[in-house]
Design a protein around this motif. Structure first.
Motif, PDB file in Angstrom:
ATOM      1  N   PRO A 157      11.112  -0.831  -6.791  1.00  0.00           N
ATOM      2  CA  PRO A 157       9.705  -0.943  -6.761  1.00  0.00           C
ATOM      3  C   PRO A 157       9.090  -2.447  -6.869  1.00  0.00           C
ATOM      4  O   PRO A 157       9.624  -2.962  -7.974  1.00  0.00           O
ATOM      5  CB  PRO A 157       9.148  -0.105  -7.706  1.00  0.00           C
ATOM      6  CG  PRO A 157      10.267   0.700  -8.533  1.00  0.00           C
ATOM      7  CD  PRO A 157      11.511  -0.083  -7.898  1.00  0.00           C
ATOM      8  N   GLY A 158       8.416  -2.868  -6.132  1.00  0.00           N
ATOM      9  CA  GLY A 158       8.012  -4.388  -6.057  1.00  0.00           C
ATOM     10  C   GLY A 158       9.030  -5.414  -5.772  1.00  0.00           C
ATOM     11  O   GLY A 158       8.781  -6.528  -5.844  1.00  0.00           O
ATOM     12  N   ASP A 173       6.322   6.600  -5.032  1.00  0.00           N
ATOM     13  CA  ASP A 173       5.702   6.525  -3.749  1.00  0.00           C
ATOM     14  C   ASP A 173       5.437   5.055  -3.380  1.00  0.00           C
ATOM     15  O   ASP A 173       4.714   4.753  -2.088  1.00  0.00           O
ATOM     16  CB  ASP A 173       4.200   7.272  -3.792  1.00  0.00           C
ATOM     17  CG  ASP A 173       3.299   6.901  -4.729  1.00  0.00           C
ATOM     18  OD1 ASP A 173       3.730   6.011  -5.582  1.00  0.00           O
ATOM     19  OD2 ASP A 173       2.341   7.552  -5.047  1.00  0.00           O
ATOM     20  N   THR A 174       5.875   3.931  -4.011  1.00  0.00           N
ATOM     21  CA  THR A 174       5.556   2.554  -3.577  1.00  0.00           C
ATOM     22  C   THR A 174       6.834   2.195  -3.005  1.00  0.00           C
ATOM     23  O   THR A 174       7.039   0.798  -2.356  1.00  0.00           O
ATOM     24  CB  THR A 174       5.289   1.773  -4.770  1.00  0.00           C
ATOM     25  OG1 THR A 174       6.385   1.524  -5.464  1.00  0.00           O
ATOM     26  CG2 THR A 174       4.104   2.310  -5.354  1.00  0.00           C
ATOM     27  N   LEU A 175       7.983   2.849  -2.922  1.00  0.00           N
ATOM     28  CA  LEU A 175       9.221   2.541  -2.413  1.00  0.00           C
ATOM     29  C   LEU A 175       9.075   2.311  -1.004  1.00  0.00           C
ATOM     30  O   LEU A 175       8.535   2.975  -0.239  1.00  0.00           O
ATOM     31  CB  LEU A 175      10.540   3.479  -2.889  1.00  0.00           C
ATOM     32  CG  LEU A 175      10.663   3.528  -4.470  1.00  0.00           C
ATOM     33  CD1 LEU A 175      11.415   4.779  -4.682  1.00  0.00           C
ATOM     34  CD2 LEU A 175      11.250   2.283  -5.060  1.00  0.00           C
ATOM     35  N   ARG A 176      10.140   1.666  -0.595  1.00  0.00           N
ATOM     36  CA  ARG A 176      10.650   1.233   0.893  1.00  0.00           C
ATOM     37  C   ARG A 176      11.358   2.913   1.226  1.00  0.00           C
ATOM     38  O   ARG A 176      11.980   3.313   0.457  1.00  0.00           O
ATOM     39  CB  ARG A 176      11.449   0.379   1.129  1.00  0.00           C
ATOM     40  CG  ARG A 176      11.186  -1.124   1.024  1.00  0.00           C
ATOM     41  CD  ARG A 176      12.197  -1.938   1.568  1.00  0.00           C
ATOM     42  NE  ARG A 176      11.684  -3.408   1.560  1.00  0.00           N
ATOM     43  CZ  ARG A 176      11.801  -4.361   0.860  1.00  0.00           C
ATOM     44  NH1 ARG A 176      11.958  -4.048  -0.902  1.00  0.00           N
ATOM     45  NH2 ARG A 176      11.312  -5.557   0.845  1.00  0.00           N
ATOM     46  N   GLU A 231      15.741   6.847  -6.700  1.00  0.00           N
ATOM     47  CA  GLU A 231      14.864   7.262  -7.796  1.00  0.00           C
ATOM     48  C   GLU A 231      15.696   8.591  -8.529  1.00  0.00           C
ATOM     49  O   GLU A 231      16.355   9.390  -7.616  1.00  0.00           O
ATOM     50  CB  GLU A 231      13.331   7.658  -7.311  1.00  0.00           C
ATOM     51  CG  GLU A 231      13.376   8.746  -6.247  1.00  0.00           C
ATOM     52  CD  GLU A 231      13.395   7.972  -4.777  1.00  0.00           C
ATOM     53  OE1 GLU A 231      14.162   7.114  -4.466  1.00  0.00           O
ATOM     54  OE2 GLU A 231      12.976   8.760  -3.874  1.00  0.00           O
ATOM     55  N   LEU A 267       6.698   5.249  -9.718  1.00  0.00           N
ATOM     56  CA  LEU A 267       6.522   4.340  -8.573  1.00  0.00           C
ATOM     57  C   LEU A 267       6.994   4.779  -7.511  1.00  0.00           C
ATOM     58  O   LEU A 267       7.117   3.962  -6.498  1.00  0.00           O
ATOM     59  CB  LEU A 267       7.003   2.798  -9.152  1.00  0.00           C
ATOM     60  CG  LEU A 267       6.223   2.172 -10.283  1.00  0.00           C
ATOM     61  CD1 LEU A 267       6.794   0.811 -10.644  1.00  0.00           C
ATOM     62  CD2 LEU A 267       4.596   2.114 -10.162  1.00  0.00           C
TER      63      LEU A 267
END
Ligand code: SAM
Ligand code: SF4
Length: 363
Positions: free
Chosen positions: A209-210, A249-252, A238, A247
């Protein structure tokens, strides 16, 4: 003027800007050009030979709390185990009889004399039972320099300690920011390993993430700067019972993480032609043909799991880890076919040492 993909691939040393550009390729043809080039580099440097490392997940006991990992100390759902010596020897003898040439012993991070001695004695016993014909890689986390030296002396050849990400800020979003998880300690451990005479491996997770393409380009440059002998890297996946899952749902998307991982392997092979690169289990988790695709992108090592099936369920680093029920015989039986089908040959009974290591130590 913007460089063509083929022009960038022809460079002796790729700059960060080029790496970012290549990692960001979206067209299928362009991506395939990179993968094909990496395969050609691999054929010309280390050859189209695959080395086997029988993986023994010795223990899931861990004193650390990495936010991404399913066996972190804080996950109370996990039943903790350490294999008995006989189970380890049986797995090692299986690898030896099936001409694997090599083993990896992996554990959660533990400390203290008891643990140092456990690994030391296992190394000695494995060599006794296999006529010193197997090479051994350890992946047992950060340890004092003296412990690394003891394990080297007891017969370990290689050590894998992933830096996980080379970006300090990102490092502390995936680890607790405390002395026990200090980024500097991990770096220092890599230096100790090199000074202890190991073939040193590191690696990162891809698609955290990020994490940006710039971060990944820096990771590739870090491997070169550290002059590592081997790399094991793969997609971040995950695990529902970990803090980082918040986090998710923020992943590629998984497919993107998978393809980015293949590009990372390919660019690494192009820039470090003689190192050993593992085609990780995490690749296989995201794509049933992931292991083969990793080899075709430039990897040259696979790690069939030899952990007793009854314990595998307790070594789940991430969700959907594959082959939880396939015992060593079943997964080994199809290996030769699967690998020869893609035009590669298994280096049976060969130690599979890093050519990069041989070249740097011969100087
Ligand atoms: N405890 C040792 C260490 O951390 O170096 C070795 C064992 S640890 C389980 C091996 C590797 O598993 C880590 O370096 C990490 O990159 C990987 N890993 C852990 N959780 C993961 C996840 N959720 N997705 C992908 N890889 C993961
Ligand atoms: Fe422990 Fe390694 Fe998992 Fe971190 S990655 S929690 S050190 S097993």
């Amino acid at each position: 003027m913007k460089m063509q993909v083929s022009e960038m691939l022809a460079q002796q040393k790729m700059t960060k800007e080029m790496l970012v550009e290549l990692l960001g390729l979206t067209g299928q043809t362009d991506r395939q050009t990179v993968l094909d080039h990496a395969l050609a580099v691999k054929a010309a440097s280390v050859g189209r030979k695959v080395y086997l490392r029988g993986l023994i997940e010795l223990s899931n006991v861990c004193g650390k709390n990495c936010f991404y990992c399913g066996i972190r100390a804080g996950n109370k759902q996990v039943h903790r185990y350490t294999l008995a010596e006989k189970e380890v020897i049986d797995a090692a003898v299986f690898a030896w009889k099936h001409q694997f040439g090599s083993l990896v012993i992996q554990t959660g991070e533990q400390s203290g004399e008891g643990f140092a001695l456990l690994i030391e004695q296992l190394l000695i016993r494995i060599h006794e039972h296999t006529r010193h014909e197997l090479t051994i890689t350890l992946s047992c986390g950060e340890q004092p320099a003296e412990v690394y030296q003891r394990w080297k002396k007891a017969g370990a050849d290689r050590y894998l300690l992933r830096i996980e990400t080379t970006n300090r800020q990102l490092y502390y979003t995936i680890h607790p920011n405390d002395a026990h998880h200090a980024y500097e300690n991990r770096l220092e451990a890599l230096h100790h390993l090199r000074n202890s005479g190991f073939q040193v491996g590191t690696g990162v997770m891809i698609g955290l993430p990020g994490q940006t393409l710039e971060n990944l380009a820096d990771d590739l440059l870090f491997f070169q700067k550290m002059d590592v002998d081997m790399v094991g890297m793969g997609p971040y996946i995950e695990h529902a019972d970990t803090p980082l899952y918040s986090l998710a749902d923020t992943l590629r998307p998984p497919k993107e993480r998978f393809e980015l991982s293949l590009l990372m392997i390919a660019l690494l092979r192009i820039n470090m032609p003689y190192i050993n690169i593992a085609s990780s289990t995490a690749l296989e988790t995201l794509d049933p043909l992931g292991r083969q695709k990793g080899l075709l992108a430039g990897a040259n090592v696979v790690m069939p799991n030899l952990t007793p099936v009854s314990d595998r369920v307790n070594y789940q680093l991430y969700n959907n880890k594959p082959n939880l029920d396939k015992d060593a015989s079943t997964s080994t039986a199809s290996l030769n076919t699967v690998i020869s089908e893609i035009g590669e040959t298994i280096g049976f009974a060969e130690p599979g040492n890093s050519l990069h290591f041989k070249r740097r130590t011969a100087k």
